[in-house]
Design a protein around this motif. Structure first.
Motif, PDB file in Angstrom:
ATOM      1  N   TYR A   1      -0.316  11.047  -9.987  1.00 42.84           N
ATOM      2  CA  TYR A   1      -1.582  10.805 -10.671  1.00 42.84           C
ATOM      3  C   TYR A   1      -1.744  11.777 -11.834  1.00 42.84           C
ATOM      4  O   TYR A   1      -1.225  12.892 -11.808  1.00 42.84           O
ATOM      5  CB  TYR A   1      -2.754  10.941  -9.696  1.00 42.84           C
ATOM      6  CG  TYR A   1      -2.761   9.882  -8.616  1.00 42.84           C
ATOM      7  CD1 TYR A   1      -3.402   8.670  -8.809  1.00 42.84           C
ATOM      8  CD2 TYR A   1      -2.105  10.095  -7.404  1.00 42.84           C
ATOM      9  CE1 TYR A   1      -3.410   7.696  -7.821  1.00 42.84           C
ATOM     10  CE2 TYR A   1      -2.099   9.127  -6.415  1.00 42.84           C
ATOM     11  CZ  TYR A   1      -2.755   7.934  -6.630  1.00 42.84           C
ATOM     12  OH  TYR A   1      -2.747   6.972  -5.656  1.00 42.84           O
TER      13      TYR A   1
ATOM     14  N   ALA B   1      -3.582  -1.222  -4.128  1.00 43.75           N
ATOM     15  CA  ALA B   1      -2.795  -0.582  -5.184  1.00 43.75           C
ATOM     16  C   ALA B   1      -2.117   0.684  -4.671  1.00 43.75           C
ATOM     17  O   ALA B   1      -0.969   0.975  -5.025  1.00 43.75           O
ATOM     18  CB  ALA B   1      -3.691  -0.260  -6.378  1.00 43.75           C
ATOM     19  N   PHE B   2      -2.802   1.437  -3.823  1.00 39.64           N
ATOM     20  CA  PHE B   2      -2.192   2.641  -3.257  1.00 39.64           C
ATOM     21  C   PHE B   2      -1.007   2.283  -2.377  1.00 39.64           C
ATOM     22  O   PHE B   2       0.039   2.944  -2.415  1.00 39.64           O
ATOM     23  CB  PHE B   2      -3.234   3.409  -2.445  1.00 39.64           C
ATOM     24  CG  PHE B   2      -2.681   4.607  -1.730  1.00 39.64           C
ATOM     25  CD1 PHE B   2      -2.485   5.798  -2.398  1.00 39.64           C
ATOM     26  CD2 PHE B   2      -2.348   4.539  -0.381  1.00 39.64           C
ATOM     27  CE1 PHE B   2      -1.961   6.906  -1.740  1.00 39.64           C
ATOM     28  CE2 PHE B   2      -1.828   5.636   0.281  1.00 39.64           C
ATOM     29  CZ  PHE B   2      -1.634   6.819  -0.406  1.00 39.64           C
TER      30      PHE B   2
ATOM     31  N   ARG C   1       0.971  -0.251  -2.626  1.00 42.76           N
ATOM     32  CA  ARG C   1       2.090  -0.743  -3.423  1.00 42.76           C
ATOM     33  C   ARG C   1       2.735   0.340  -4.283  1.00 42.76           C
ATOM     34  O   ARG C   1       3.893   0.214  -4.668  1.00 42.76           O
ATOM     35  CB  ARG C   1       1.600  -1.861  -4.356  1.00 42.76           C
ATOM     36  CG  ARG C   1       1.135  -3.117  -3.659  1.00 42.76           C
ATOM     37  CD  ARG C   1       0.389  -4.001  -4.642  1.00 42.76           C
ATOM     38  NE  ARG C   1      -0.047  -5.245  -4.040  1.00 42.76           N
ATOM     39  CZ  ARG C   1       0.567  -6.409  -4.184  1.00 42.76           C
ATOM     40  NH1 ARG C   1       1.661  -6.475  -4.923  1.00 42.76           N
ATOM     41  NH2 ARG C   1       0.121  -7.504  -3.610  1.00 42.76           N
ATOM     42  N   ARG C   2       2.005   1.397  -4.588  1.00 38.57           N
ATOM     43  CA  ARG C   2       2.412   2.316  -5.651  1.00 38.57           C
ATOM     44  C   ARG C   2       3.428   3.359  -5.208  1.00 38.57           C
ATOM     45  O   ARG C   2       4.204   3.854  -6.025  1.00 38.57           O
ATOM     46  CB  ARG C   2       1.167   3.013  -6.208  1.00 38.57           C
ATOM     47  CG  ARG C   2       1.445   3.905  -7.403  1.00 38.57           C
ATOM     48  CD  ARG C   2       0.161   4.460  -7.968  1.00 38.57           C
ATOM     49  NE  ARG C   2       0.401   5.303  -9.137  1.00 38.57           N
ATOM     50  CZ  ARG C   2      -0.552   5.904  -9.833  1.00 38.57           C
ATOM     51  NH1 ARG C   2      -1.821   5.747  -9.462  1.00 38.57           N
ATOM     52  NH2 ARG C   2      -0.252   6.657 -10.869  1.00 38.57           N
ATOM     53  N   HIS C   3       3.473   3.728  -3.937  1.00 29.98           N
ATOM     54  CA  HIS C   3       4.239   4.907  -3.521  1.00 29.98           C
ATOM     55  C   HIS C   3       5.272   4.562  -2.442  1.00 29.98           C
ATOM     56  O   HIS C   3       5.175   5.046  -1.303  1.00 29.98           O
ATOM     57  CB  HIS C   3       3.294   5.991  -2.995  1.00 29.98           C
ATOM     58  CG  HIS C   3       2.158   6.304  -3.901  1.00 29.98           C
ATOM     59  ND1 HIS C   3       2.297   7.069  -5.037  1.00 29.98           N
ATOM     60  CD2 HIS C   3       0.848   5.948  -3.852  1.00 29.98           C
ATOM     61  CE1 HIS C   3       1.132   7.187  -5.640  1.00 29.98           C
ATOM     62  NE2 HIS C   3       0.239   6.515  -4.950  1.00 29.98           N
TER      63      HIS C   3
ATOM     64  N   LYS D   1       8.263  -3.868  -1.355  1.00 37.35           N
ATOM     65  CA  LYS D   1       6.894  -3.876  -0.839  1.00 37.35           C
ATOM     66  C   LYS D   1       6.838  -4.189   0.649  1.00 37.35           C
ATOM     67  O   LYS D   1       6.019  -3.605   1.378  1.00 37.35           O
ATOM     68  CB  LYS D   1       6.057  -4.875  -1.641  1.00 37.35           C
ATOM     69  CG  LYS D   1       5.867  -4.457  -3.090  1.00 37.35           C
ATOM     70  CD  LYS D   1       5.118  -5.501  -3.885  1.00 37.35           C
ATOM     71  CE  LYS D   1       5.001  -5.084  -5.343  1.00 37.35           C
ATOM     72  NZ  LYS D   1       4.324  -6.121  -6.166  1.00 37.35           N
TER      73      LYS D   1
END
Length: 412
Positions: free
Chosen positions: A54, A111-112, A114-116, A384
């Motif tokens: 971030y 979104a969290f 999927r993001r990490h 994912k």
């Protein structure tokens, strides 16, 4: 005169009553509730990899510890939908405690997730290390197995050479009729055959893409790729062939998941060595014994395991049928590795060791698929769906640690 009915005694009921002081979550839920255990575990995790993703610019976001906590607790309860999780955070006291009163919406939650992918996979390893420091995850005997999980894709939305040829012919007919309408002397001769510029450009672009796509399909080993989830594959299940993925798990003697991975392969014969290598990387040591079902049988991996002096129990399909149902062997083993494996598994001690496999790994699949909704993935794409399996297996290990060592991490 009718006898007077005795007056019943009830506790007072006034749902609209306003309390002067809100009760503590620990007083309502109890000190041994799972949400407090999740909070203690997440407080021990290193979330720096997520925090570094971030930027300092813009509005402040929700803390990674908050999002990790609510997702782990959600997967422990079988909640895999971001919209349902958003609702539970608003209504459920345990979720409200983990969210510290915040109310992230479903878009932020999804979104969290999927993001990490890499950082969340590292959290699985960290939780596994915490469980091993508490005495769990013994690697004397490791059982390996796989299961098929449905993809979030329709089996009817696939591409084939025939479908692409039909689509190309349909687009050509439509463009040809539009051109004929434009060239007609009478503008009312083919009324209704008009194409907007954007639509015409999209059709021409699709028409130009089809030849390259046809060439890719002819070269690709996948003859019916899904247009909804291109990474999914048609896999054989009890109800027939369905679009899905293969989830590989390795379990320790005390039913702790020590390795997890997702693959696109329809067979497991090449997955034995990579799974054992994953166990070694996550745990820092190699198990003494390993057992797997007949789907993992292949001579080359078993020969390498013999060279590593690892005691493996993996029957061929013919021997597995005899071990499970009885009967006689119909095919002789010719390779020396194959003969030694059969001799070991047909002994009394070999049968007993191989019989432990079902008791170690099958209950884990039962919990994940029946109780926690892992019969199908919600996300699409190999990376994912790997995140989904990571959350599910991490939550399983966390609840396993909670059951076995409920006072772990609690201050005296």
């Amino acid at each position: 005169m009718r006898p007077r009915r005795p007056r019943m005694k009830f506790l007072s009921y006034s749902p609209d009553q306003i309390e002067l002081l809100p009760p503590s979550a620990r007083e309502v839920l109890g000190e041994d509730h799972l949400c407090f255990f999740v909070r203690r575990v997440v407080a021990r995790l290193n979330l720096s990899a997520i925090e570094q993703a971030y930027s300092e610019e813009g509005q402040p976001g929700y803390h990674p510890a908050l999002l990790v906590s609510v997702w782990l607790y959600a997967y422990a309860l079988g909640i895999t939908s971001a919209r349902r999780l958003e609702q539970r955070i608003r209504e459920d006291l345990a979720f409200r405690y983990l969210a510290a009163g915040a109310q992230p919406d479903f878009w932020t939650l999804n979104a969290f997730r999927r993001r990490h992918p890499k950082a969340l996979n590292d959290l699985f390893t960290q939780v596994l290390e915490l469980a091993r420091t508490a005495g769990l995850g013994r690697l004397g005997h490791v059982a390996i197995d796989s299961t098929r999980v449905k993809a979030n894709a329709s089996p009817n939305r696939t591409e084939t050479v025939e479908k692409l040829r039909t689509e190309r012919a349909r687009i050509r007919r439509r463009i040809r009729r539009w051109q004929q309408a434009c060239n007609a002397d009478d503008p009312n001769e083919q009324a209704g055959w008009t194409l907007e510029a954007d639509r015409r450009q999209a059709l021409e672009q699709r028409l130009a893409e089809i030849p390259a796509r046809l060439q890719e399909l002819r070269k690709s080993p996948v003859k019916r790729p899904s247009t909804t989830d291109p990474d999914s594959r048609f896999l054989r299940m009890r109800q027939g062939f369905v679009l899905g993925y293969t989830a590989m798990l390795a379990a320790s003697e005390d039913q702790l998941i020590v390795e997890q991975r997702v693959s696109q392969e329809g067979t497991d014969s090449a997955a034995l060595l990579p799974t054992l290598e994953g166990v070694k990387q996550r745990c820092g040591e190699t198990p003494r014994q390993v057992s797997a079902d007949s789907g993992f049988f292949a001579l080359e991996p078993l020969e390498k395991l013999e060279q590593q002096q690892l005691d493996a129990y993996v029957p061929d399909p013919n021997l597995a049928r005899v071990l499970n149902r009885g009967g006689r062997l119909h095919h002789r083993a010719k390779h020396p590795v194959h003969r030694r494996m059969r001799h070991k598994l047909r002994s009394r001690s070999g049968r007993a060791i191989y019989g432990r496999r079902k008791a170690l790994i099958e209950p884990i699949f039962g919990v994940l698929k029946e109780q926690r909704g892992m019969r199908s993935f919600r996300l699409r794409g190999l990376v994912k769906v790997g995140i989904e399996l990571t959350f599910a297996t991490t939550a399983y290990n966390l609840t396993r640690l909670w059951r076995m060592v409920p006072n772990w991490g609690r201050r005296p």
